[in-house]
Enzyme design. Structure first.
Site, PDB file in Angstrom:
ATOM      1  N   ASP A 224       0.654  -1.258  -0.156  1.00  0.00           N
ATOM      2  CA  ASP A 224       0.224  -0.099   0.044  1.00  0.00           C
ATOM      3  C   ASP A 224       0.815   1.306   0.018  1.00  0.00           C
ATOM      4  O   ASP A 224       1.626   1.348   0.917  1.00  0.00           O
ATOM      5  CB  ASP A 224      -0.966  -0.018   1.073  1.00  0.00           C
ATOM      6  CG  ASP A 224      -1.885   1.220   1.127  1.00  0.00           C
ATOM      7  OD1 ASP A 224      -3.036   1.161   0.413  1.00  0.00           O
ATOM      8  OD2 ASP A 224      -1.683   1.947   2.044  1.00  0.00           O
TER       9      ASP A 224
ATOM     10  N   GLU B 256       1.334  -0.667  -5.396  1.00  0.00           N
ATOM     11  CA  GLU B 256       0.184   0.144  -5.429  1.00  0.00           C
ATOM     12  C   GLU B 256       0.543   1.647  -5.082  1.00  0.00           C
ATOM     13  O   GLU B 256       0.519   2.292  -4.177  1.00  0.00           O
ATOM     14  CB  GLU B 256      -0.985  -0.161  -4.312  1.00  0.00           C
ATOM     15  CG  GLU B 256      -2.288   0.523  -4.466  1.00  0.00           C
ATOM     16  CD  GLU B 256      -2.489   1.924  -3.692  1.00  0.00           C
ATOM     17  OE1 GLU B 256      -3.586   2.029  -3.934  1.00  0.00           O
ATOM     18  OE2 GLU B 256      -1.636   1.942  -2.817  1.00  0.00           O
TER      19      GLU B 256
END
Length: 658
Positions: A377, A406
């Site tokens: 993330d 990401e």
């Protein structure tokens, strides 16, 4: 520097940033290396490609072959996971030069007596440098050349191809030039370049408003495997904090029963090495990992290096966080957005080494539970040196581990993360909707330097992103973006089941989902009318059955006489498998479009008929010539994937196809 080294070696490919970062391949690939190699004067030059696995000390070598304009090429097969090093050695080959001159003088009828003596000297000098067995053979050859009964015999002995290969291979390199750097290639497993991802929230897999569990996810594995997915990605599965917990629709205050965002990690029940108690136990998670493996799937776990205000780290290691003058901890912000339920680490802390080591222990903990794929993330909000170190540490522990970045951020940041070791990357595909945007972006990814280090993973949606095309285009738009993601890129993923069900309700003037699953439990009717399960299953089947779709950098674009229609193709290197994609990018209007089929690339002769099969729905067509017309009706068939088969004429006046 040895002043007698005359060979120049430059412009080696592939390499990234002058060798600072490794290029990327997968097991079984052949690494093709090229370089400019030349010298002053007219002497012949020779060279070898040196390579070794990271753990090996000795080098293996393959000869380089000359292309043109002083460009040389060699290759070797990457047979194992891990890293390989490679470099180039080049030298002036005096014996090869002697052979070239001897051949010219002999052809011109010149006296070659002295040339024969020079050749003898070359061979005797090589014998002095060779091992005992080879030295004996070289002495014998030198004597045979010196005492050849006639000119023809002497020339035959001197020009023997094996003789130059032998001398060049062992004895001609005392003044060789070695490229000063050792370049590197990282070798991953096949799933790094070919994967189909499905994202779901485990807590929404329950029934009758019950919080879902790992057991509920496990019950879905047969369906997801039947749909053809091989990676099941789970958002964070850890305990969720209560302080500043977000409510439904990202409300600043949670109501009783609101579960909070899974990315607000940590509570008195544990942190990054704990599982949310309502999801189940750690052993039940390990069972999920094992059961997924039995069905050909892997569990990808979210790694989010951030905390809720309730995470044990804040009490145990306050030095890892940034504290404001009023004594409160600095929460995450991306103005005007505020994430009061999330506290970022302060990576400029004086205790950064201890922080890094703890984050490594988190990663290793989940690797010990059987996880080998991690979706990271927001990696672009953490230091680049952290990722370079952490990924290197993880791959040394298990070369099979893979990382997806990401990072919806600026291009240079995305590229840097890929260079540092992330195996796959989110991309801007989510916002590339027009024909020219798609062509330009795919060419940027597959024709430029990025092809050596960035492996795109195309996602048409995520829990954070429902773009306008999907919001307004209805079911055809979902099919279009699905086909594009799954065929333009060999790695793709969808956030389901909202994608399966073509759900497109967004917050006003936003890409945020209404009733976002990030902040509340959902209960899905996975078999609701209009779902895309049949389309998804067919598409993943086509991907598995056609090797051409299992790579990204082989995409090519072809003419279609409509700016709203994209026509493209992919082929295997040997041409044995080709798939052509034709997609109507307009989800509202049918288009009768003329396309130009690349007949020469397909080995189809002008005027020859050929059979065209739509791999998605089984339709067949018989076409002739390069230009053909086909209907793309978004209400019925907004996209087609063609495989073309040639018709051959036999002597007895009947046709068959290959």
């Amino acid at each position: 520097m040895e002043g007698r080294e005359r060979v120049v070696i430059e412009s080696i490919t592939p390499q990234i940033d002058c060798g600072r970062y490794p290029v990327k391949r997968v097991v079984g690939d052949e690494l093709v290396v090229e370089a400019d190699i030349f010298s002053d004067g007219h002497d012949e030059v020779a060279g070898v490609l040196l390579y070794r696995q990271q753990h090996e000390k000795g080098w293996q070598e393959v000869p380089l072959s000359r292309l043109e304009n002083d460009r040389w090429q060699g290759s070797f097969t990457l047979s194992e996971l891990g890293s390989y090093h490679y470099t180039i050695l080049g030298w002036v080959d005096h014996f090869l030069t002697w052979q070239k001159d001897l051949k010219k003088r002999h052809a011109a009828g010149q006296d070659i007596a002295v040339d024969i003596l020079i050749g003898v000297q070359h061979i005797e000098r090589a014998a002095e440098l060779a091992g005992p067995e080879l030295a004996e053979k070289l002495h014998e050859t030198a004597q045979a050349l010196a005492h050849a009964p006639n000119r023809q015999r002497a020339v035959a002995i001197g020009l023997a191809p094996q003789l130059s290969t032998t001398i060049s291979g062992c004895c001609a390199r005392d003044l060789a030039t070695r490229y000063p750097d050792e370049l590197c290639v990282t070798v991953d497993r096949e799933r790094a370049v070919f994967s189909s991802w499905y994202e779901l929230f485990p807590r929404s897999c329950g029934r009758d408003r019950r919080h879902g569990s790992f057991k509920d996810v496990q019950s879905l594995l047969p369906e997801l495997a039947e749909l053809g997915f091989d990676v099941l990605y789970l958002p964070p599965i850890h305990p969720i904090g209560m302080t500043k917990r977000k409510g439904r629709a990202n409300a600043a205050n949670a109501e009783p029963g609101d579960p909070g965002s899974p990315w607000a990690i940590g509570s008195p029940e544990g942190g990054h090495k704990a599982v949310h108690p309502e999801l189940g136990t750690l052993e039940e998670f390990r069972e999920l990992v094992r059961e997924a493996g039995k069905k050909g799937m892997e569990i990808a776990l979210d790694i989010a290096f951030q905390c809720s205000p309730d995470h044990p780290y804040l009490a145990e290691h306050p030095e890892w966080f940034l504290w404001r003058p009023d004594g409160t901890v600095q929460y995450a912000e991306n103005p005007p957005k505020k994430y009061q339920d999330i506290v970022p680490f302060n990576f400029e802390t004086a205790s950064w080494r201890e922080l890094w080591e703890e984050l490594r222990s988190v990663l290793f903990f989940w690797m010990d539970q059987g996880v080998r794929i991690f979706r990271v993330d927001n990696p672009h909000t953490k230091p680049f040196p952290l990722w370079e170190w952490l990924i290197r540490e993880a791959k040394q522990r298990s070369p099979e581990v893979l990382f997806l970045a990401e990072a919806f951020t600026r291009q240079k940041l995305m590229f840097r993360l890929a260079k540092l070791g992330f195996d796959q990357s989110y991309t801007y595909f989510t916002w590339r909707n027009s024909k020219q945007e798609l062509v330009d972006y795919l060419e940027e990814l597959t024709r430029g330097a990025a092809r050596e280090f960035l492996r795109p993973n195309f996602w048409p949606n995520t829990p954070d992103i429902l773009n306008q095309y999907l919001q307004v285009g209805g079911r055809p738009a979902f099919i279009v973006r699905l086909v594009l993601a799954a065929t333009l890129s060999s790695n793709y993923g969808i956030y389901g089941p909202v994608y399966d069900l073509c759900l497109a309700a967004a917050e006003p003037a936003s890409e945020e989902y209404q009733h976002a699953e990030k902040y509340q439990l959902q209960e899905w009717d996975r078999d609701a009318p209009g779902n895309l399960k049949a389309v998804i299953a067919a598409l993943n089947r086509v991907r598995r059955e056609n090797p051409a779709l299992q790579r990204t950098n082989n995409v090519a674009f072809y003419p279609a006489e409509d700016d709203g229609v994209l026509f493209y193709g992919k082929s295997t290197p040997d041409g044995s498998n080709t798939v052509l994609g034709l997609v109507n990018l307009d989800p509202f209007h049918a288009k009768q479009v003329r396309i130009q089929v690349p007949l020469e690339e397909l080995g189809i002769k002008p005027g020859q008929s050929y059979l065209v099969q739509d791999l998605l729905n089984g339709d067949h067509f018989i076409w002739q010539g390069a230009w053909n017309s086909i209907l793309l009706d978004p209400a019925q068939t907004p996209a087609r994937l063609f495989r073309i088969r040639s018709w051959l004429r036999r002597e007895r006046d009947f046709d068959y196809y290959l």
